[in-house]
Design a protein around this motif. Structure first.
Motif, short mmCIF file in Angstrom:
data_model
loop_
_atom_site.label_atom_id
_atom_site.label_comp_id
_atom_site.label_asym_id
_atom_site.label_seq_id
_atom_site.Cartn_x
_atom_site.Cartn_y
_atom_site.Cartn_z
N MET A 210 116.90 -32.13 -16.90
CA MET A 210 117.10 -31.56 -18.22
C MET A 210 117.27 -32.64 -19.28
N PHE A 211 117.77 -33.81 -18.86
CA PHE A 211 118.14 -34.81 -19.86
C PHE A 211 117.40 -36.13 -19.71
N TYR A 212 116.63 -36.28 -18.65
CA TYR A 212 115.91 -37.54 -18.46
C TYR A 212 114.43 -37.26 -18.29
N GLU A 213 113.61 -38.18 -18.78
CA GLU A 213 112.18 -38.01 -18.60
C GLU A 213 111.60 -39.30 -18.03
N SER A 214 110.49 -39.17 -17.30
CA SER A 214 109.82 -40.34 -16.76
C SER A 214 108.66 -40.68 -17.69
N VAL A 215 108.60 -41.93 -18.06
CA VAL A 215 107.47 -42.35 -18.88
C VAL A 215 106.82 -43.57 -18.25
N THR A 216 105.52 -43.66 -18.40
CA THR A 216 104.81 -44.81 -17.88
C THR A 216 104.53 -45.76 -19.04
N VAL A 217 105.13 -46.92 -18.94
CA VAL A 217 104.92 -47.92 -19.98
C VAL A 217 104.33 -49.16 -19.33
N ALA A 218 103.21 -49.57 -19.81
CA ALA A 218 102.54 -50.76 -19.31
C ALA A 218 102.43 -50.73 -17.80
N GLY A 219 102.03 -49.61 -17.27
CA GLY A 219 101.76 -49.51 -15.85
C GLY A 219 102.99 -49.25 -15.00
N ARG A 220 104.19 -49.26 -15.59
CA ARG A 220 105.38 -48.99 -14.80
C ARG A 220 106.02 -47.68 -15.22
N THR A 221 106.51 -46.95 -14.24
CA THR A 221 107.16 -45.69 -14.56
C THR A 221 108.65 -45.93 -14.67
N ILE A 222 109.21 -45.58 -15.79
CA ILE A 222 110.66 -45.74 -15.93
C ILE A 222 111.26 -44.39 -16.32
N GLU A 223 112.55 -44.27 -16.06
CA GLU A 223 113.26 -43.04 -16.43
C GLU A 223 114.15 -43.36 -17.61
N ARG A 224 114.10 -42.52 -18.60
CA ARG A 224 114.96 -42.77 -19.75
C ARG A 224 115.51 -41.44 -20.26
N PRO A 225 116.68 -41.52 -20.90
CA PRO A 225 117.24 -40.26 -21.41
C PRO A 225 116.37 -39.71 -22.55
N ILE A 226 116.24 -38.41 -22.58
CA ILE A 226 115.49 -37.78 -23.66
C ILE A 226 116.32 -37.88 -24.93
N PRO A 227 115.78 -38.46 -25.98
CA PRO A 227 116.58 -38.54 -27.20
C PRO A 227 116.87 -37.15 -27.76
N LEU A 228 118.13 -36.92 -28.09
CA LEU A 228 118.48 -35.60 -28.64
C LEU A 228 118.22 -35.62 -30.14
N THR A 229 117.19 -34.89 -30.53
CA THR A 229 116.88 -34.87 -31.95
C THR A 229 117.27 -33.54 -32.59
N GLY A 230 117.54 -32.57 -31.77
CA GLY A 230 117.82 -31.25 -32.32
C GLY A 230 116.54 -30.52 -32.65
N ARG A 231 115.42 -31.21 -32.59
CA ARG A 231 114.14 -30.54 -32.83
C ARG A 231 113.38 -30.53 -31.52
N ASP A 232 113.65 -29.51 -30.74
CA ASP A 232 113.09 -29.45 -29.40
C ASP A 232 112.80 -28.00 -29.00
N LEU A 233 112.36 -27.84 -27.79
CA LEU A 233 111.99 -26.51 -27.28
C LEU A 233 113.15 -25.53 -27.40
N PHE A 234 114.36 -26.03 -27.14
CA PHE A 234 115.51 -25.14 -27.11
C PHE A 234 115.81 -24.59 -28.50
N THR A 235 115.81 -25.46 -29.50
CA THR A 235 116.06 -25.00 -30.87
C THR A 235 114.95 -24.04 -31.30
N GLY A 236 113.72 -24.38 -30.92
CA GLY A 236 112.59 -23.50 -31.25
C GLY A 236 112.78 -22.12 -30.64
N SER A 237 113.23 -22.09 -29.38
CA SER A 237 113.44 -20.81 -28.71
C SER A 237 114.54 -20.02 -29.39
#
Lengths: 380, 322
Positions: A210-237
C-alpha cells in the motif's frame, strides 16, 4: 412546415378544451374541429420526429466514435484492452541486456527507438478500482440514508427537507466538487489522513504494497515509499463516492418506499425488531437496490472533472490506493486537447468508446432492475 | 325497549311502509339513505335505530353484552379502550373479554374500527403517526399498553395474518421459521420440526413438502395465505389475530381458509375481523358487532345471528343495513 406548426398548436389546444363541454353545432364549430385534427397530426409528427432525433443522436454518437477510433481499432484490436503502454511520442532509449547492463558497441550505448503505442489497461484499471472504492464508501452510507428517509424521517417530519438536501447535492456542478476536493480534501489527506493511515497500516504484515512501489531505474529495481501527495486514487474515489451519494440514495429511497407496508408490518407482527424489519425491507427491495448501485457505478465510471483534479493523472497500474492513477474520463480530459497525432487521437476515442459502452451497459441493467422492481411491487 | 327478543320488533317497525321507492336498491345503499335521513333530523321512522342514532350523535351507548360471553374465562380483556388518530377518535370505550380457546369474530361496516381494534392488541398501531390510546388491553392479566412493556416479546406471543397474503421474498421454509430465526434459533432440527408442524397445522404440508426450498412467491393466493397462517402459529401464539384473512381470495380458497380457521380454533384462541357476515356465522363461537368505533352488541354467534337483542344488529347481519 414552420408556419403550420406554429399556428396549429393553439387550435389543437382549444379543440381539446372545448370537446367535453360542447358538441359540434355550427359551421365555426366544425372548423375548429377540422383545425384541431390538422393540429393533432402536426403535433403527432413533431413528437415522433423529436423522439427519432434523440435515438438518431445516440446512433450517430456511436457511429462517429467508431469511425474516429477506427485507426486505433485496426492497429491494436482487442489487445488495446489489455495493453498497458501509453506513449504518445516515440522514445529513444539505450538497450539493456537481461542483467540490466547497457549494451555497448564501439564504446557507445546501443539505442533503440520505441514507436508510439497505446493501451487502455491502466485507465480501465483506474476506472474500475476508483469506481469500486467509491461504491464501497458510498453504498453503506446511501442505504442507511435511504432507510432513514423512509422509516425515520417521516415521523420527524423532515423527510421533505432531507430529500431536498440530498437531491440538491446532485445539482452541485462537478467542478465545484473538484475544487473543493483539490483545496480541502487533498491537503487534508497529504498532511493528516495519509500519514495517519501510513502509521496504522504499515506495520501490518502484507500491507506493505500500500505504501511502497518498485521502480526500475537505470536497469535496477528499487523499492521506494510512494510519496503522499493527497492527489491519488484514494482521494479520487472519495470524491466519486460523495458525487454518487445523491443518486444512489434517492433511487434507493424510491425503491424502499415501494416496499409494501404489509411486508414491514408482517415482520413486525412476528416480533421483529426495528433493525430486523429494516433488513427485511432491504431484502424485499434487493434487486431495485442493486439497480440503484449500478446507476451509481455508471455515474462513477463516467465522472470526469472532479476526478481529473485529484486523482494524480498518472497512467500506470499500481496496486496501492495511495498512488496517483488515471481513469478513462480523466485521460480524455487531460490529453484530448493535445492529441494532434492521428493514432493518439484515435486511441483516445477508442477509450471513449469503451467508456460509452460500459456506461450504456450499466444503465440498461440498472434501469431494468429498478423499473422492474418498482412496477412489480406496485402490483402486489 | 329493544332488550326483548327481536321477534317482537319487526311488526312494530314502520319501515316497510315508509320507504317503498328505494326497495329496489341494494340493501347497503338503502340503509345509508335511511340512516342519513334519520340523522339529518327528518321524522323518518322516528328512531328506527336508536342505538345507531345515539352513536351518530357522538354518544357511546352501553353495548348489549350477552351474559353468555361475560362468564367464560378470557385470555384477552379489553377494558374501556380508546384510540385516537391525531384528532379523530377511532375507538370509544371498548369493553370486551375474548374467550380463551374460542374463535371470536368482529363484524361491522367499513370504518367501524374493527381492524384498528385488532391492530391495537399487538400494538401495530404504534407505527401510525399520532396514535394515542387510553384504557387497557390485558393479555393474560398484563396490560399490553403498560409502561415498560417489551413490544417485541409481546408480538411474539401473538400471531397475525393480514388481508392480503404477505409472504416474504424467500423460501417457503424460511418464511415459516422466520419468527424463530429472528429470535436467534439456529438448530436445523428444531427449525425443521417447527416448520413441518406449523405447515401441517396450516393444512399446507402435503402441498409444499417437496419444495420447501422453493420461493414462497410462487404459491397461489390461497396457499400463500395458509403459509402466512403457518408462519403466524409457528411460535404457538396465545392469540391468533386474523385481519379479514379471506378478503383477497377467491371463494374456493376462502372456503379452505375457513375450514382451517375452524381447525386452528381447536388449538388456539382466534380473534378474526371480517366484513363477511356469513363467514363470521360459519367460523366463530362469539361475535361482536361494532359501529363507528363503538361496540354495539356482543354475544354467542348463534345468538347474534338468530336472537340479537338489538334491532340494529339484526338488520346488519341480515344485510338490511350497513
Amino acid at each position: 412546415m414552420t408556419p403550420t406548426s406554429a399556428a396549429s398548436p393553439p387550435a389543437h389546444a382549444s379543440g381539446w378544451s372545448r370537446e367535453p363541454t360542447q358538441s359540434p353545432r355550427s359551421k365555426s364549430e366544425a372548423g375548429v374541429i377540422r383545425r384541431a385534427r390538422i393540429g393533432d397530426a402536426v403535433l403527432g409528427w413533431a413528437c415522433r420526429l423529436s423522439a427519432a432525433l434523440i435515438a438518431l443522436m445516440l446512433v450517430s454518437l456511436i457511429a462517429v466514435l467508431v469511425h474516429s477510433a477506427w485507426p486505433a481499432m485496426r492497429e491494436f484490436g482487442v489487445g488495446f484492452l489489455i495493453s498497458s503502454e501509453w506513449r504518445a511520442n516515440e522514445i529513444e532509449r539505450p538497450v539493456r541486456d537481461a542483467a540490466g547492463q547497457l549494451m555497448l558497441r564501439d564504446g557507445e550505448a546501443v539505442m533503440e527507438i520505441l514507436p508510439p503505442a497505446f493501451g487502455a489497461l491502466p485507465v480501465i484499471w483506474g476506472t474500475a478500482v476508483s469506481s469500486f472504492l467509491a461504491l464501497v464508501i458510498a453504498v453503506p452510507i446511501s442505504l442507511s440514508a435511504a432507510v432513514f428517509l423512509v422509516r425515520v424521517a417521516p415521523r420527524l417530519r423532515i423527510a421533505g427537507a432531507a430529500s431536498f438536501l440530498i437531491e440538491f447535492l446532485a445539482a452541485v456542478p462537478s467542478l465545484a466538487f473538484g475544487v473543493w476536493a483539490l483545496f480541502v480534501l487533498a491537503p487534508l489527506f497529504q498532511k493528516y489522513v495519509g500519514p495517519w493511515l501510513h502509521r496504522i497500516f504499515e506495520p501490518i504484515p502484507g500491507l506493505r504494497w500500500m505504501f511502497y512501489e518498485s521502480v526500475t531505474v537505470a536497469g535496477r529495481t528499487i523499492e521506494r515509499p510512494i510519496p503522499l501527495t493527497g492527489r491519488d486514487l484514494f482521494t479520487g474515489s472519495l470524491i466519486l463516492a460523495i458525487m454518487i451519494l445523491p443518486i444512489v440514495t434517492s433511487v434507493s429511497r424510491d425503491v424502499l418506499r415501494a416496499v409494501p407496508r404489509t411486508q414491514i408490518e408482517g415482520t413486525l407482527a412476528l416480533g421483529a425488531t426495528w433493525w430486523q424489519s429494516c433488513v427485511a425491507m432491504l431484502r424485499y427491495g434487493r434487486s431495485g437496490l442493486l439497480g440503484a448501485i449500478m446507476l451509481g457505478l455508471a455515474r462513477a465510471a463516467g465522472e470526469t472533472m472532479a476526478v481529473t483534479m485529484v486523482i494524480g493523472n498518472n497512467n500506470q497500474i499500481s496496486p496501492s490506493p495511495f498512488a496517483p492513477a488515471q481513469t478513462m474520463a480523466s485521460l480524455l480530459a487531460n490529453e484530448f486537447a493535445e492529441a494532434t497525432e492521428g493514432l493518439h487521437r484515435a486511441s483516445l476515442l477508442y477509450v471513449a468508446l469503451i467508456l460509452l459502452t460500459m456506461s450504456l451497459m450499466f444503465n440498461v441493467v440498472a434501469r431494468r432492475l429498478v423499473v422492474g422492481r418498482i412496477a412489480s411491487s406496485g402490483s402486489h | 325497549m329493544p332488550v326483548s327478543s327481536l321477534m317482537t320488533q319487526p311488526p312494530a317497525s314502520p319501515k316497510p311502509q315508509s320507504e317503498p321507492p328505494v326497495v329496489e336498491m341494494p340493501p347497503r345503499k338503502r340503509a345509508i339513505i335511511a340512516v342519513g335521513a334519520t340523522a339529518g333530523g327528518s321524522a323518518l321512522a322516528g328512531g328506527q335505530y336508536p342505538v345507531i342514532d345515539a352513536i351518530k350523535r357522538g354518544e357511546t351507548p352501553e353495548p348489549r353484552r350477552h351474559e353468555s360471553v361475560m362468564g367464560v374465562p378470557s385470555v384477552l380483556d379489553i377494558r374501556d379502550f380508546q384510540l385516537w388518530y391525531g384528532q379523530n377518535k377511532a375507538l370509544h370505550g371498548i369493553n370486551m373479554p375474548i374467550a380463551e380457546g374460542k374463535i371470536t369474530s368482529i363484524i361491522g361496516p367499513s370504518g367501524c374500527g374493527k381492524s384498528t381494534l385488532l391492530r391495537s392488541v399487538n400494538r401495530l398501531n404504534d407505527l401510525v403517526d399520532g396514535v394515542r390510546t387510553a384504557g387497557t388491553i390485558a393479555l393474560q392479566g398484563e396490560d399490553v399498553y403498560a409502561r415498560g412493556v417489551d413490544v417485541i416479546s409481546l408480538r411474539k406471543r401473538l400471531g397475525m395474518v393480514f388481508q392480503k397474503p404477505n409472504p416474504f421474498p424467500m423460501s417457503i421454509f424460511e418464511n415459516v421459521v422466520y419468527a424463530l430465526r429472528i429470535s436467534g434459533e439456529r438448530r436445523k432440527a428444531v427449525l425443521g420440526q417447527a416448520c413441518e408442524k406449523a405447515l401441517r397445522q396450516a393444512a399446507l404440508w402435503d402441498e409444499v413438502k417437496d419444495r420447501l426450498k422453493g420461493s414462497a412467491m410462487g404459491l397461489s393466493g390461497g396457499q400463500q395465505q395458509r403459509l402466512c397462517i403457518a408462519r403466524a402459529i409457528v411460535c404457538e401464539p396465545q392469540v391468533l389475530l386474523l385481519d379479514e384473512p379471506c378478503s383477497a381470495l377467491d371463494p374456493i380458497a376462502t372456503l379452505r381458509i375457513e375450514e382451517l380457521i375452524l381447525e386452528i380454533g381447536q388449538r388456539y384462541t382466534v380473534l378474526i375481523v371480517t366484513h363477511n357476515m356469513q363467514q363470521a356465522a360459519r367460523v366463530s363461537d362469539f361475535t361482536a358487532f361494532m359501529y363507528l368505533g363503538r361496540l354495539v352488541e356482543y354475544g354467542r354467534t348463534a345468538d347474534i345471528f338468530q336472537l340479537p337483542r338489538l334491532r340494529e344488529t339484526e338488520d346488519y347481519v341480515t344485510g338490511r343495513f350497513g
